[in-house]
Design a protein around this motif. Structure first.
Motif, PDB file in Angstrom:
ATOM      1  N   ASP A 255       0.853  -1.187   0.000  1.00  0.00           N
ATOM      2  CA  ASP A 255       0.000   0.000   0.000  1.00  0.00           C
ATOM      3  C   ASP A 255       0.891   1.239   0.000  1.00  0.00           C
ATOM      4  OD1 ASP A 255      -1.670   2.215   0.927  1.00  0.00           O
ATOM      5  OD2 ASP A 255      -3.179   0.681   1.324  1.00  0.00           O
ATOM      6  N   GLN A 256       0.751   2.064  -1.031  1.00  0.00           N
ATOM      7  CA  GLN A 256       1.625   3.232  -1.154  1.00  0.00           C
ATOM      8  C   GLN A 256       1.363   4.256  -0.057  1.00  0.00           C
ATOM      9  OE1 GLN A 256       0.961   5.798  -4.564  1.00  0.00           O
ATOM     10  NE2 GLN A 256       3.153   6.117  -4.839  1.00  0.00           N
ATOM     11  N   THR A 257       0.135   4.322   0.451  1.00  0.00           N
ATOM     12  CA  THR A 257      -0.209   5.328   1.450  1.00  0.00           C
ATOM     13  C   THR A 257       0.514   5.085   2.760  1.00  0.00           C
ATOM     14  OG1 THR A 257      -2.405   5.559   0.441  1.00  0.00           O
ATOM     15  CG2 THR A 257      -2.105   6.461   2.653  1.00  0.00           C
ATOM     16  N   VAL A 258       0.527   3.837   3.214  1.00  0.00           N
ATOM     17  CA  VAL A 258       1.145   3.507   4.500  1.00  0.00           C
ATOM     18  C   VAL A 258       2.476   2.795   4.326  1.00  0.00           C
ATOM     19  CG1 VAL A 258      -1.055   3.435   5.701  1.00  0.00           C
ATOM     20  CG2 VAL A 258      -0.177   1.356   4.629  1.00  0.00           C
ATOM     21  N   ALA A 259       2.850   2.493   3.077  1.00  0.00           N
ATOM     22  CA  ALA A 259       4.123   1.818   2.775  1.00  0.00           C
ATOM     23  C   ALA A 259       4.257   0.509   3.540  1.00  0.00           C
ATOM     24  CB  ALA A 259       5.306   2.743   3.076  1.00  0.00           C
ATOM     25  N   GLN A 260       3.180  -0.262   3.592  1.00  0.00           N
ATOM     26  CA  GLN A 260       3.198  -1.550   4.266  1.00  0.00           C
ATOM     27  C   GLN A 260       2.584  -2.609   3.360  1.00  0.00           C
ATOM     28  OE1 GLN A 260       1.864  -1.800   8.344  1.00  0.00           O
ATOM     29  NE2 GLN A 260       2.288   0.359   8.724  1.00  0.00           N
ATOM     30  N   ALA A 261       3.013  -3.841   3.577  1.00  0.00           N
ATOM     31  CA  ALA A 261       2.494  -4.951   2.789  1.00  0.00           C
ATOM     32  C   ALA A 261       1.064  -5.266   3.215  1.00  0.00           C
ATOM     33  CB  ALA A 261       3.380  -6.179   2.953  1.00  0.00           C
ATOM     34  N   ILE A 262       0.208  -5.528   2.244  1.00  0.00           N
ATOM     35  CA  ILE A 262      -1.173  -5.890   2.507  1.00  0.00           C
ATOM     36  C   ILE A 262      -1.484  -7.176   1.750  1.00  0.00           C
ATOM     37  CG2 ILE A 262      -1.970  -3.549   2.938  1.00  0.00           C
ATOM     38  CD1 ILE A 262      -2.994  -3.457   0.087  1.00  0.00           C
ATOM     39  N   HIS A 263      -2.467  -7.877   2.199  1.00  0.00           N
ATOM     40  CA  HIS A 263      -2.855  -9.106   1.511  1.00  0.00           C
ATOM     41  C   HIS A 263      -4.306  -9.404   1.834  1.00  0.00           C
ATOM     42  CE1 HIS A 263      -2.673 -11.397   5.317  1.00  0.00           C
ATOM     43  NE2 HIS A 263      -1.620 -10.666   5.582  1.00  0.00           N
ATOM     44  N   THR A 264      -4.950 -10.083   0.940  1.00  0.00           N
ATOM     45  CA  THR A 264      -6.317 -10.534   1.128  1.00  0.00           C
ATOM     46  C   THR A 264      -6.536 -11.742   0.243  1.00  0.00           C
ATOM     47  OG1 THR A 264      -8.651  -9.855   1.140  1.00  0.00           O
ATOM     48  CG2 THR A 264      -7.301  -9.098  -0.697  1.00  0.00           C
ATOM     49  N   ARG A 265      -7.675 -12.381   0.384  1.00  0.00           N
ATOM     50  CA  ARG A 265      -7.959 -13.557  -0.427  1.00  0.00           C
ATOM     51  C   ARG A 265      -9.464 -13.660  -0.666  1.00  0.00           C
ATOM     52  NH1 ARG A 265      -6.870 -18.593   3.782  1.00  0.00           N
ATOM     53  NH2 ARG A 265      -8.360 -17.966   5.387  1.00  0.00           N
ATOM     54  N   HIS A 266      -9.799 -14.448  -1.649  1.00  0.00           N
ATOM     55  CA  HIS A 266     -11.209 -14.650  -1.999  1.00  0.00           C
ATOM     56  C   HIS A 266     -11.351 -16.079  -2.506  1.00  0.00           C
ATOM     57  CE1 HIS A 266     -15.263 -13.318  -3.030  1.00  0.00           C
ATOM     58  NE2 HIS A 266     -15.148 -13.986  -4.167  1.00  0.00           N
ATOM     59  N   THR A 267     -12.559 -16.632  -2.344  1.00  0.00           N
ATOM     60  CA  THR A 267     -12.813 -18.005  -2.755  1.00  0.00           C
ATOM     61  C   THR A 267     -14.017 -18.048  -3.684  1.00  0.00           C
ATOM     62  OG1 THR A 267     -11.963 -18.846  -0.646  1.00  0.00           O
ATOM     63  CG2 THR A 267     -13.270 -20.357  -1.978  1.00  0.00           C
ATOM     64  N   TYR A 268     -13.844 -18.736  -4.805  1.00  0.00           N
ATOM     65  CA  TYR A 268     -14.948 -19.004  -5.719  1.00  0.00           C
ATOM     66  C   TYR A 268     -15.280 -20.495  -5.628  1.00  0.00           C
ATOM     67  CZ  TYR A 268     -14.157 -14.436  -7.894  1.00  0.00           C
ATOM     68  OH  TYR A 268     -14.021 -13.082  -8.121  1.00  0.00           O
ATOM     69  N   TYR A 269     -16.515 -20.792  -5.291  1.00  0.00           N
ATOM     70  CA  TYR A 269     -16.964 -22.175  -5.249  1.00  0.00           C
ATOM     71  C   TYR A 269     -17.641 -22.531  -6.574  1.00  0.00           C
ATOM     72  CZ  TYR A 269     -15.997 -21.666  -0.287  1.00  0.00           C
ATOM     73  OH  TYR A 269     -15.376 -21.430   0.915  1.00  0.00           O
ATOM     74  N   THR A 270     -18.019 -23.782  -6.705  1.00  0.00           N
ATOM     75  CA  THR A 270     -18.561 -24.238  -7.989  1.00  0.00           C
ATOM     76  C   THR A 270     -19.801 -23.449  -8.394  1.00  0.00           C
ATOM     77  OG1 THR A 270     -19.743 -25.972  -6.775  1.00  0.00           O
ATOM     78  CG2 THR A 270     -17.628 -26.558  -7.757  1.00  0.00           C
ATOM     79  N   GLY A 271     -20.621 -23.065  -7.423  1.00  0.00           N
ATOM     80  CA  GLY A 271     -21.801 -22.281  -7.747  1.00  0.00           C
ATOM     81  C   GLY A 271     -21.492 -20.873  -8.193  1.00  0.00           C
ATOM     82  N   ASP A 272     -20.250 -20.418  -7.942  1.00  0.00           N
ATOM     83  CA  ASP A 272     -19.850 -19.067  -8.342  1.00  0.00           C
ATOM     84  C   ASP A 272     -19.172 -19.040  -9.706  1.00  0.00           C
ATOM     85  OD1 ASP A 272     -20.696 -18.251  -5.789  1.00  0.00           O
ATOM     86  OD2 ASP A 272     -18.736 -18.732  -4.942  1.00  0.00           O
ATOM     87  N   ILE A 273     -19.008 -20.195 -10.343  1.00  0.00           N
ATOM     88  CA  ILE A 273     -18.351 -20.277 -11.651  1.00  0.00           C
ATOM     89  C   ILE A 273     -19.417 -20.499 -12.713  1.00  0.00           C
ATOM     90  CG2 ILE A 273     -16.609 -21.460 -13.030  1.00  0.00           C
ATOM     91  CD1 ILE A 273     -15.308 -22.380 -10.439  1.00  0.00           C
ATOM     92  N   LEU A 274     -19.565 -19.530 -13.607  1.00  0.00           N
ATOM     93  CA  LEU A 274     -20.586 -19.594 -14.654  1.00  0.00           C
ATOM     94  C   LEU A 274     -19.926 -19.926 -15.985  1.00  0.00           C
ATOM     95  CD1 LEU A 274     -22.701 -16.428 -13.727  1.00  0.00           C
ATOM     96  CD2 LEU A 274     -22.944 -18.774 -12.891  1.00  0.00           C
ATOM     97  N   TRP A 275     -20.482 -20.898 -16.670  1.00  0.00           N
ATOM     98  CA  TRP A 275     -19.955 -21.328 -17.951  1.00  0.00           C
ATOM     99  C   TRP A 275     -20.732 -20.647 -19.072  1.00  0.00           C
ATOM    100  CZ3 TRP A 275     -16.006 -25.205 -18.136  1.00  0.00           C
ATOM    101  CH2 TRP A 275     -15.642 -25.695 -16.881  1.00  0.00           C
ATOM    102  N   HIS A 276     -20.041 -20.393 -20.159  1.00  0.00           N
ATOM    103  CA  HIS A 276     -20.623 -19.756 -21.339  1.00  0.00           C
ATOM    104  C   HIS A 276     -21.242 -18.402 -20.998  1.00  0.00           C
ATOM    105  CE1 HIS A 276     -19.917 -23.662 -23.063  1.00  0.00           C
ATOM    106  NE2 HIS A 276     -20.778 -24.226 -22.235  1.00  0.00           N
TER     107      HIS A 276
END
Length: 302
Positions: A255-276
């Motif tokens: 983060d340029q504002t605070v000059a510190q490392a940041i991290h986050t994560r997210h999960t996609y399950y099968t119901g969140d994956i749309l085909w076509h």
């Protein structure tokens, strides 16, 4: 041999204190009950004070402060009526508030230690209170200064042709509108597999066309081609459902504002994956030739 037995004994003793972990699978979503909850850190006071909600933080602080001063008040009362000058003999409230004044270095001058026993208790309480204030200040600063990432991920991921190849896509946006330098995104596919008669949860890396961004300020669309080298190759939506598949997205940067490392994560399950389907375009060109990003359609597909 003795050290080995001792080490095994200590490991067995520590394992007995580990509680059972319950994993619930709801429509392909893995839920580890109690994971990351503040009450799960009751054996680690430092982590508990960092994760407990602010209401709990203040309640614990006030409770410990009251208990400590009540204990000191009892010690002052044990010294007799001459321990505190100008205090009512045998008064717990006077001894309690004298302890509060001592621990906070207030010193109104109305009550004061009257004998050697009282001076020794005041000295000891002053030392302990200095350490307590330092610890409390450090905990409060650690809670306030802990960097967090405000990164918004699209609610769904899509599989759609891109440059002639089926491609997994999802996008992210920087909600703070500042610069996240050297941003990096990693995607993992996790699914259930049976190997030698045993069920295992396997993880596979999903390579992105661009997994680094020198300056992430607005949006970022992640693209994973599903080619013969992809772990998703030849897997259908039914296969993902059967194996309880999930996509784990890990994001990190500075983060340029605070000059510190940041991290986050997210999960996609099968119901969140749309085909076509494909993500709706959110970048438009205005009549003046400027580009405009419409975040109202950030989660929409077509």
């Amino acid at each position: 041999m003795g050290e080995t037995k001792m080490g095994k004994g200590q490991a067995a003793k520590r394992s007995r204190y580990l509680s059972q972990v319950r994993i619930r699978v709801d429509q392909g979503r893995f839920q580890i009950l109690g994971l990351g909850a503040w009450y799960s850190y009751w054996r680690s006071p430092y982590y508990l004070m960092l994760t407990v909600p602010w209401q709990g933080f203040f309640a614990i602080t006030i409770g410990l402060y009251a208990i400590a001063n009540a204990f000191c008040a009892l010690l002052f009362l044990l010294g007799g009526p001459d321990t505190i000058i100008n205090a009512e003999p045998g008064s717990f409230s006077d001894a309690f508030f004298f302890s509060v004044q001592t621990s906070a270095s207030i010193g109104y001058g109305v009550m004061s230690p009257g004998n050697t026993y009282g001076h020794l208790l005041v000295t000891l309480e002053a030392i302990v209170s200095l350490l307590g204030i330092a610890v409390l200040t450090g905990l409060a600063y650690a809670r306030f200064s802990r960097p967090t990432a405000q990164v918004l991920f699209s609610q769904v991921a899509v599989v759609t042709p891109f440059q002639g190849t089926p491609t997994l896509m999802f996008r992210a946006a920087n909600e703070r509108r500042n610069q996240i330098l050297e941003a990096q995104m990693r995607v993992y596919l996790t699914l259930d597999e049976v190997s030698e008669g045993k069920m295992m949860r396997r993880y596979y890396d999903l390579s992105l066309l661009r997994d680094r961004n020198p300056s992430f300020s607005l949006t970022w669309t992640a693209l994973h081609p599903i080619d013969p080298s992809s772990p998703l190759y030849d897997l259908s939506h039914a296969d993902l459902v059967r194996t309880h598949a999930a996509l784990l997205v890990s994001f990190s940067g500075v983060d340029q504002t605070v000059a510190q490392a940041i991290h986050t994560r997210h999960t996609y399950y099968t119901g969140d994956i749309l085909w076509h389907r494909q993500l709706k375009d959110i970048i438009h060109v205005t009549e003046t030739g400027d580009r405009q990003i419409d975040f109202a359609a950030f989660h929409e597909v077509e």
